[in-house]
Design a protein around this motif. Structure first.
Motif, PDB file in Angstrom:
ATOM      1  N   HIS A  12       1.138  -1.073  -0.032  1.00 30.32           N
ATOM      2  CA  HIS A  12       0.228  -0.110   0.005  1.00 30.32           C
ATOM      3  C   HIS A  12       1.487   0.898  -0.112  1.00 30.32           C
ATOM      4  N   LEU A  13       1.671   1.732   1.071  1.00 28.90           N
ATOM      5  CA  LEU A  13       2.306   2.671   0.662  1.00 28.90           C
ATOM      6  C   LEU A  13       3.613   2.571  -0.261  1.00 28.90           C
ATOM      7  N   GLU A  14       4.093   1.395  -1.238  1.00 25.89           N
ATOM      8  CA  GLU A  14       4.958   1.959  -2.609  1.00 25.89           C
ATOM      9  C   GLU A  14       3.414   2.691  -3.166  1.00 25.89           C
ATOM     10  N   ALA A  15       2.584   2.028  -3.626  1.00 27.49           N
ATOM     11  CA  ALA A  15       1.664   2.511  -4.458  1.00 27.49           C
ATOM     12  C   ALA A  15       0.940   3.577  -4.010  1.00 27.49           C
ATOM     13  N   GLN A  16       1.222   4.134  -2.510  1.00 27.91           N
ATOM     14  CA  GLN A  16       0.969   5.620  -2.190  1.00 27.91           C
ATOM     15  C   GLN A  16       1.960   6.829  -2.757  1.00 27.91           C
ATOM     16  N   LEU A  17       3.423   6.655  -2.234  1.00 28.49           N
ATOM     17  CA  LEU A  17       4.169   7.180  -1.983  1.00 28.49           C
ATOM     18  C   LEU A  17       5.305   7.255  -4.255  1.00 28.49           C
ATOM     19  N   ALA A  18       3.990   6.159  -5.280  1.00 29.25           N
ATOM     20  CA  ALA A  18       4.500   5.949  -6.414  1.00 29.25           C
ATOM     21  C   ALA A  18       4.264   7.489  -6.561  1.00 29.25           C
ATOM     22  N   THR A  19       3.424   7.804  -6.573  1.00 33.87           N
ATOM     23  CA  THR A  19       2.634   9.292  -7.044  1.00 33.87           C
ATOM     24  C   THR A  19       3.940  10.197  -6.081  1.00 33.87           C
ATOM     25  N   PRO A  20       4.102  11.234  -5.899  1.00 32.88           N
ATOM     26  CA  PRO A  20       4.989  12.379  -4.692  1.00 32.88           C
ATOM     27  C   PRO A  20       4.214  13.285  -4.240  1.00 32.88           C
ATOM     28  N   GLN A  21       4.232  12.972  -3.238  1.00 29.97           N
ATOM     29  CA  GLN A  21       3.336  14.132  -2.409  1.00 29.97           C
ATOM     30  C   GLN A  21       3.929  15.039  -1.882  1.00 29.97           C
ATOM     31  N   ASN A  22       3.151  16.463  -2.443  1.00 29.88           N
ATOM     32  CA  ASN A  22       3.520  17.544  -2.035  1.00 29.88           C
ATOM     33  C   ASN A  22       2.422  18.384  -1.013  1.00 29.88           C
ATOM     34  N   GLU A  23       1.527  17.202  -0.355  1.00 30.51           N
ATOM     35  CA  GLU A  23       1.082  17.867   0.983  1.00 30.51           C
ATOM     36  C   GLU A  23       0.981  16.511   2.239  1.00 30.51           C
ATOM     37  N   LEU A  24       0.620  17.225   3.617  1.00 31.89           N
ATOM     38  CA  LEU A  24       0.275  16.771   5.016  1.00 31.89           C
ATOM     39  C   LEU A  24      -0.345  15.568   4.032  1.00 31.89           C
ATOM     40  N   ARG A  25      -1.411  14.153   5.023  1.00 27.52           N
ATOM     41  CA  ARG A  25      -1.931  13.393   3.973  1.00 27.52           C
ATOM     42  C   ARG A  25      -1.775  12.520   4.920  1.00 27.52           C
ATOM     43  N   ARG A  26      -2.097  11.089   5.265  1.00 28.79           N
ATOM     44  CA  ARG A  26      -2.946   9.841   5.802  1.00 28.79           C
ATOM     45  C   ARG A  26      -2.419   8.816   4.426  1.00 28.79           C
ATOM     46  N   LEU A  27      -1.739   7.929   5.032  1.00 27.60           N
ATOM     47  CA  LEU A  27      -1.779   7.069   3.743  1.00 27.60           C
ATOM     48  C   LEU A  27      -1.473   6.101   3.869  1.00 27.60           C
ATOM     49  N   PHE A  28      -2.150   5.817   5.331  1.00 28.26           N
ATOM     50  CA  PHE A  28      -2.954   3.667   5.413  1.00 28.26           C
ATOM     51  C   PHE A  28      -3.836   4.820   6.790  1.00 28.26           C
ATOM     52  N   HIS A  29      -4.493   3.708   7.276  1.00 28.68           N
ATOM     53  CA  HIS A  29      -5.817   4.162   7.766  1.00 28.68           C
ATOM     54  C   HIS A  29      -5.948   2.931   8.058  1.00 28.68           C
ATOM     55  N   GLY A  30      -4.985   1.887   8.867  1.00 27.46           N
ATOM     56  CA  GLY A  30      -5.802   0.593   9.630  1.00 27.46           C
ATOM     57  C   GLY A  30      -7.311   0.859  10.306  1.00 27.46           C
ATOM     58  N   ARG A  31      -7.134   2.122  11.358  1.00 30.34           N
ATOM     59  CA  ARG A  31      -7.836   1.718  12.197  1.00 30.34           C
ATOM     60  C   ARG A  31      -9.315   1.751  11.771  1.00 30.34           C
ATOM     61  N   GLY A  32      -9.693   1.965  10.146  1.00 30.29           N
ATOM     62  CA  GLY A  32     -11.081   2.053   9.331  1.00 30.29           C
ATOM     63  C   GLY A  32     -11.513   0.158   9.697  1.00 30.29           C
ATOM     64  N   GLN A  33     -10.287  -0.500  10.031  1.00 30.63           N
ATOM     65  CA  GLN A  33     -11.173  -2.450   9.914  1.00 30.63           C
ATOM     66  C   GLN A  33     -11.145  -2.720   8.604  1.00 30.63           C
ATOM     67  N   CYS A  34      -9.983  -1.862   7.664  1.00 28.19           N
ATOM     68  CA  CYS A  34     -10.507  -2.101   5.911  1.00 28.19           C
ATOM     69  C   CYS A  34      -8.972  -2.960   6.009  1.00 28.19           C
ATOM     70  N   PHE A  35      -8.686  -3.378   6.883  1.00 27.26           N
ATOM     71  CA  PHE A  35      -7.285  -3.767   6.964  1.00 27.26           C
ATOM     72  C   PHE A  35      -6.589  -4.889   7.870  1.00 27.26           C
ATOM     73  N   GLU A  36      -7.651  -5.931   7.409  1.00 26.93           N
ATOM     74  CA  GLU A  36      -6.959  -7.746   8.942  1.00 26.93           C
ATOM     75  C   GLU A  36      -5.583  -7.566   8.780  1.00 26.93           C
ATOM     76  N   GLY A  37      -5.617  -7.595  10.497  1.00 34.70           N
ATOM     77  CA  GLY A  37      -4.026  -7.607  10.701  1.00 34.70           C
ATOM     78  C   GLY A  37      -3.361  -6.563  11.365  1.00 34.70           C
ATOM     79  N   LEU A  38      -4.082  -5.634  10.877  1.00 36.89           N
ATOM     80  CA  LEU A  38      -3.215  -4.092  10.880  1.00 36.89           C
ATOM     81  C   LEU A  38      -3.648  -2.738  11.389  1.00 36.89           C
ATOM     82  N   GLU A  39      -5.271  -3.527  12.625  1.00 28.71           N
ATOM     83  CA  GLU A  39      -5.988  -2.440  12.714  1.00 28.71           C
ATOM     84  C   GLU A  39      -5.663  -1.473  13.984  1.00 28.71           C
ATOM     85  N   GLN A  40      -4.567  -1.856  14.478  1.00 34.99           N
ATOM     86  CA  GLN A  40      -3.938  -0.038  14.817  1.00 34.99           C
ATOM     87  C   GLN A  40      -2.583   0.224  14.740  1.00 34.99           C
ATOM     88  N   LEU A  41      -3.088   0.662  13.420  1.00 36.12           N
ATOM     89  CA  LEU A  41      -1.794   0.552  12.555  1.00 36.12           C
ATOM     90  C   LEU A  41      -2.423   1.925  11.796  1.00 36.12           C
TER      91      LEU A  41
END
Length: 321
Positions: A12-41
């Motif tokens: 996921h991080l590879e995909a997000q940062l493949a496009t240069p980021q020019n502003e503040l942004r959440r890249l990964f939101h495990g707390r939304g419970q959409c990624f099993e095994g990563l809910e607290q990250l």
């Protein structure tokens, strides 16, 4: 959480940062419970503004919200080091990778890779905000409110704005940038209000249009009303603040004051970010305490904050007379 799920995170991080980021942004939101095994990250990208109007390098902030087995933390740190050597990270011009332990007192942050910048000036929607790392749980701006600040910036032209529970005055910065004639910020914590003043200065705003009241809201209605009426009132309280605010007990006290503070065509952005209450908490509360204000819409949350249960995330509700 699960070590084997870390591959999903880094894909996921590879995909997000493949496009240069020019502003503040959440890249990964495990707390939304959409990624099993990563809910607290979660993972945030802090892209700032350097000197001479040049973009500074970005910092990656990985936050753990619950204590994990040492083997998981070790695997995470190892994979972060590998990621720091990737072409994706080099192309993103990353400066530092930080790991924040949000479950510990004061949320200590360690440098996993690189050289951190403790006081970055980050950019969101073209506006600058002074952040602070390694001191508190929160860095000075809540990223899930990005669309809320954007809406305020787009709808503040010629308006008088009241910003309750102002924190570091993100809504105020957006309102003045959008052409507000006056913003009154109220928060009992004077430190964040001082940071809010700095945020306005960073954006070269006219501070004569902005007021900062470091008071308890429930002891300040007279001061607030003296500076009104208001065309837009923003309510964005914490879920709980010891000795001063409890969401389910005190929010109604604010709602019932709104009609006497609003102009004839005034509107309200009422916000709540507790999974314990739903949108009905605000819709029903407003109908009971200020029935002349009608529900118009719930603003969307940014797509990066997708939640398996939309009622668990941030709720930003718009009401008008």
């Amino acid at each position: 959480m699960k070590i084997e799920a870390l591959d999903t995170l880094f894909t996921h991080l590879e995909a997000q940062l493949a496009t240069p980021q020019n502003e503040l942004r959440r890249l990964f939101h495990g707390r939304g419970q959409c990624f099993e095994g990563l809910e607290q990250l979660t993972v945030d990208w802090l892209q700032g503004q350097g000197s001479q109007s040049q973009s500074s390098q970005g910092q990656l902030v990985v936050a753990l919200f619950k204590e994990q087995e040492p083997t998981f933390v070790e695997a995470l740190e190892s994979k972060l080091h590998v990621f720091a050597g990737s072409d994706t990270w080099k192309n993103a011009k990353g400066q530092a990778i930080l790991l924040q332990h949000r479950y510990q007192e004061l949320a200590p942050t360690q440098v996993v890779w690189g050289s951190e910048e403790t006081f970055p000036v980050a950019v969101e929607n073209g506006l600058k905000y002074q952040l602070e790392l390694k001191k508190n749980q929160n860095m000075g701006l809540f990223l899930d409110m990005r669309y809320g600040r954007k809406w305020v910036q787009a709808h503040s032209e010629g308006k008088s704005v009241l910003n309750l529970f102002a924190y570091t005055c993100g809504f105020s910065v957006a309102a003045i940038a959008g052409g507000a004639t006056q913003v009154v910020n109220l928060d009992m914590a004077k430190g964040p209000l001082s940071r809010g003043r700095d945020n306005h200065r960073l954006n070269d705003h006219d501070l004569s249009k902005v007021k900062f009241l470091g008071h308890d809201i429930f002891k300040s209605w007279g001061k607030i009303k003296k500076l009104g009426l208001y065309d837009l009132i923003i309510i964005d309280p914490p879920s709980f603040q010891k000795g001063s605010f409890a969401l389910t007990k005190d929010y109604q006290k604010i709602l019932r004051r709104l009609p006497s503070l609003l102009s004839e065509t005034g509107e309200v952005l009422a916000c709540v970010n507790s999974p314990a209450v739903s949108t009905d908490f605000l819709i029903d509360g407003m109908a009971e305490e200020a029935p002349e204000l009608k529900f118009v819409e719930r603003l969307d949350n940014p797509p990066e904050f997708a939640d398996i249960n939309p009622e668990s995330g941030l709720k930003v509700m718009r009401f008008t007379r």
